[in-house]
Design a protein around this motif. Structure first.
Motif, PDB file in Angstrom:
ATOM      1  N   PHE A  70       0.778  -1.148  -0.445  1.00  0.00           N
ATOM      2  CA  PHE A  70      -0.366  -0.251   0.115  1.00  0.00           C
ATOM      3  C   PHE A  70       0.915   1.448   0.073  1.00  0.00           C
ATOM      4  O   PHE A  70       0.918   2.319  -0.695  1.00  0.00           O
ATOM      5  CB  PHE A  70      -0.991   0.056   1.105  1.00  0.00           C
ATOM      6  CG  PHE A  70      -1.710   1.210   1.318  1.00  0.00           C
ATOM      7  CD1 PHE A  70      -3.222   1.309   0.957  1.00  0.00           C
ATOM      8  CD2 PHE A  70      -1.337   2.724   2.123  1.00  0.00           C
ATOM      9  CE1 PHE A  70      -3.589   2.129   1.386  1.00  0.00           C
ATOM     10  CE2 PHE A  70      -2.294   4.041   1.897  1.00  0.00           C
ATOM     11  CZ  PHE A  70      -3.537   3.408   1.495  1.00  0.00           C
ATOM     12  N   VAL A  71       1.362   1.634   0.961  1.00  0.00           N
ATOM     13  CA  VAL A  71       2.319   3.136   1.028  1.00  0.00           C
ATOM     14  C   VAL A  71       3.568   2.635  -0.396  1.00  0.00           C
ATOM     15  O   VAL A  71       3.591   4.162  -0.980  1.00  0.00           O
ATOM     16  CB  VAL A  71       3.480   2.571   2.491  1.00  0.00           C
ATOM     17  CG1 VAL A  71       4.463   3.878   2.240  1.00  0.00           C
ATOM     18  CG2 VAL A  71       3.009   2.395   3.210  1.00  0.00           C
ATOM     19  N   LEU A  72       3.947   1.624  -1.071  1.00  0.00           N
ATOM     20  CA  LEU A  72       4.502   1.682  -2.103  1.00  0.00           C
ATOM     21  C   LEU A  72       4.095   2.133  -2.878  1.00  0.00           C
ATOM     22  O   LEU A  72       4.240   3.255  -4.453  1.00  0.00           O
ATOM     23  CB  LEU A  72       5.531   0.273  -2.627  1.00  0.00           C
ATOM     24  CG  LEU A  72       6.342   0.351  -3.875  1.00  0.00           C
ATOM     25  CD1 LEU A  72       7.884   1.488  -2.973  1.00  0.00           C
ATOM     26  CD2 LEU A  72       6.375  -0.991  -3.989  1.00  0.00           C
ATOM     27  N   ALA A  73       2.964   1.743  -3.242  1.00  0.00           N
ATOM     28  CA  ALA A  73       1.919   1.907  -4.236  1.00  0.00           C
ATOM     29  C   ALA A  73       1.353   3.703  -4.078  1.00  0.00           C
ATOM     30  O   ALA A  73       1.462   4.415  -5.667  1.00  0.00           O
ATOM     31  CB  ALA A  73       0.392   1.051  -4.172  1.00  0.00           C
ATOM     32  N   GLU A  74       1.404   3.984  -3.145  1.00  0.00           N
ATOM     33  CA  GLU A  74       0.395   5.317  -2.825  1.00  0.00           C
ATOM     34  C   GLU A  74       1.875   6.109  -2.942  1.00  0.00           C
ATOM     35  O   GLU A  74       1.346   7.028  -3.682  1.00  0.00           O
ATOM     36  CB  GLU A  74       0.470   5.622  -1.657  1.00  0.00           C
ATOM     37  CG  GLU A  74      -0.230   6.733  -1.348  1.00  0.00           C
ATOM     38  CD  GLU A  74      -0.857   6.962   0.105  1.00  0.00           C
ATOM     39  OE1 GLU A  74      -2.170   7.980   0.242  1.00  0.00           O
ATOM     40  OE2 GLU A  74      -0.482   6.675   1.264  1.00  0.00           O
ATOM     41  N   ALA A  75       3.033   5.844  -2.966  1.00  0.00           N
ATOM     42  CA  ALA A  75       4.539   6.719  -3.020  1.00  0.00           C
ATOM     43  C   ALA A  75       4.344   7.290  -4.816  1.00  0.00           C
ATOM     44  O   ALA A  75       4.602   7.643  -5.479  1.00  0.00           O
ATOM     45  CB  ALA A  75       5.108   6.112  -2.597  1.00  0.00           C
ATOM     46  N   LEU A  76       4.180   5.337  -5.245  1.00  0.00           N
ATOM     47  CA  LEU A  76       4.597   5.882  -6.376  1.00  0.00           C
ATOM     48  C   LEU A  76       3.419   6.663  -7.600  1.00  0.00           C
ATOM     49  O   LEU A  76       4.058   7.156  -8.147  1.00  0.00           O
ATOM     50  CB  LEU A  76       4.617   4.192  -7.120  1.00  0.00           C
ATOM     51  CG  LEU A  76       5.432   3.931  -6.929  1.00  0.00           C
ATOM     52  CD1 LEU A  76       5.404   1.917  -7.276  1.00  0.00           C
ATOM     53  CD2 LEU A  76       7.421   3.973  -7.555  1.00  0.00           C
ATOM     54  N   ALA A  77       2.300   6.127  -6.648  1.00  0.00           N
ATOM     55  CA  ALA A  77       0.995   7.218  -7.533  1.00  0.00           C
ATOM     56  C   ALA A  77       0.733   8.566  -7.282  1.00  0.00           C
ATOM     57  O   ALA A  77       0.935   9.495  -8.498  1.00  0.00           O
ATOM     58  CB  ALA A  77      -0.117   6.474  -7.129  1.00  0.00           C
TER      59      ALA A  77
END
Length: 407
Positions: free
Chosen positions: A100-107
């Motif tokens: 979740f944190v990685l996906a949110e950071a990339l988004a």
């Protein structure tokens, strides 16, 4: 402050983890309500996690909404509801957290590059505030903490992360004075912190029924069925009351629903489940008293200032609430409602009995509550947030004075 010309509207990127997937799906809508208010001045993009049944992209009342995927769809349920409570309900969901944190950071990084925001509003210090600080250090940031991220996420590592985020924010808003003190304890007294509760916004619904002495007093609870909401204390209080005195409608769902239904056996209690906003508005209209029996959870989590409390007050309902920070800032005991010690079922029973037996007091408290709630309307709150965000966007992120506040 005058709104900027339409041709030069500043761009606002909002990061959050709770956002309705559909109209009237029952998800708390305070982030959406505030974003809609901001869209009167800002070109507003909201970045939130994907939830079942919601489109990947949509426009809601002038607000562009982008939902990012973070896990294989079959198991992707961390953000479907309240993240902290979802983790407590099923520990296996922790595997979704790094994704979740990685996906949110990339988004967020992609959104920052394409949208080029002038200012970012991150709801919750962790993870949104952390993500905003990592990927958009050059963009001014407003970080808002709503309670759970401050009260419950309290390990040494998370405290250091929250302090790191707080010290780098252009401004921080919290929903009660105790939370402001907690934030300053994390990052220093110099931090630009102000108390700015979320606003109450309800669509037109069924008019309030007149206060009468006929029949039992109709109590209403609205909220997630989790420990910090204190529903078990409320049920214990009702069991000690004389038959025929009150009825209780419980609106909401959550991991404690089944044990609470068992606890309510033999009581005049109806579990209505999760309702959409229009249905909740009708539930307020049919109630005599709203009860907000919040308690500190074993994890340390507790309500900061539930929007439900403000909604109820805005409809002219008398409220009985726990004497906790935030709640006791909105409710003046004996004036705009009644306050009781959190977890004290006997004092809660006494307060319920008092209002159940005196419709005149209910009418007086309800009228005062409606007047008090004007300070917490989404229009009033939105104006204060627009001021903060416009100042941040205009000064390049230099900190606002700490004394800037909502009341």
């Amino acid at each position: 402050m005058n709104p900027p010309d339409a041709a030069t509207r500043p761009r606002l990127l909002v990061l959050a983890s709770t956002f309705p997937g559909r109209d009237d799906d029952g998800t708390p809508a305070f982030v959406r309500d505030l974003a809609v208010e901001m869209a009167e001045v800002f070109d507003t993009l909201v970045l939130v996690p994907r939830v079942p049944g919601a489109p990947t992209r949509e426009v809601v009342s002038g607000v562009r909404v982008l939902r990012f995927p973070y896990f294989p769809r079959r198991w992707e349920d961390l953000a479907d509801g309240a993240i902290i409570e979802n983790l407590r309900a099923r520990r296996s969901r922790w595997i979704q957290v790094p994704a979740f944190v990685l996906a949110e950071a990339l988004a967020a990084r992609r959104a920052a590059r394409r949208f080029r925001p002038d200012v970012v509003h991150a709801h919750w210090i962790v993870p949104q505030g952390l993500v905003a600080t990592l990927v958009g250090q050059a963009v001014p940031r407003l970080v808002t903490t709503h309670g759970g991220d401050l009260y419950a996420l309290d390990t040494p590592v998370l405290r250091k992360l929250k302090a790191w985020v707080a010290r780098r924010a252009g401004h921080i808003t919290v929903v009660n004075e105790q939370m402001a003190e907690t934030v300053r304890a994390l990052g220093g007294d110099h931090l630009p912190v102000s108390v700015e509760p979320m606003g109450a916004a309800l669509p037109p619904g069924t008019p309030r029924e007149p206060v009468t002495a006929d029949g039992p007093c109709r109590l209403l609870f609205v909220g997630r069925l989790v420990e910090k909401k204190g529903v078990g204390v409320l049920l214990d209080a009702l069991r000690a009351m004389a038959p025929g005195t009150v009825t209780l409608t419980i609106v909401g769902d959550g991991p404690l629903r089944a044990p609470l239904e068992r606890q309510a056996t033999g009581l005049p209690v109806t579990f209505a489940g999760q309702l959409g906003r229009t249905q909740v508005r009708d539930a307020y209209a049919a109630a005599d008293v709203v009860v907000v029996p919040s308690v500190p959870a074993a994890s340390g989590d507790q309500d900061g200032l539930p929007v439900v409390l403000l909604e109820a007050m805005s409809t002219g309902l008398p409220v009985i609430a726990s004497n906790l920070p935030g709640l006791n800032e909105a409710v003046a005991d004996g004036d705009s409602g009644l306050l009781v010690p959190p977890g004290d079922e006997d004092r809660l029973r006494q307060a319920i009995a008092r209002l159940a037996g005196d419709p005149t007091v209910r009418a007086r408290l309800g009228a005062a509550a409606a007047e008090r709630a004007r300070e917490y309307s989404i229009t009033a709150v939105g104006a204060r947030y627009r001021d903060i965000l416009l100042r941040l966007a205009g000064d390049g992120g230099r900190s606002l004075p700490a004394q800037h506040g909502g009341r």
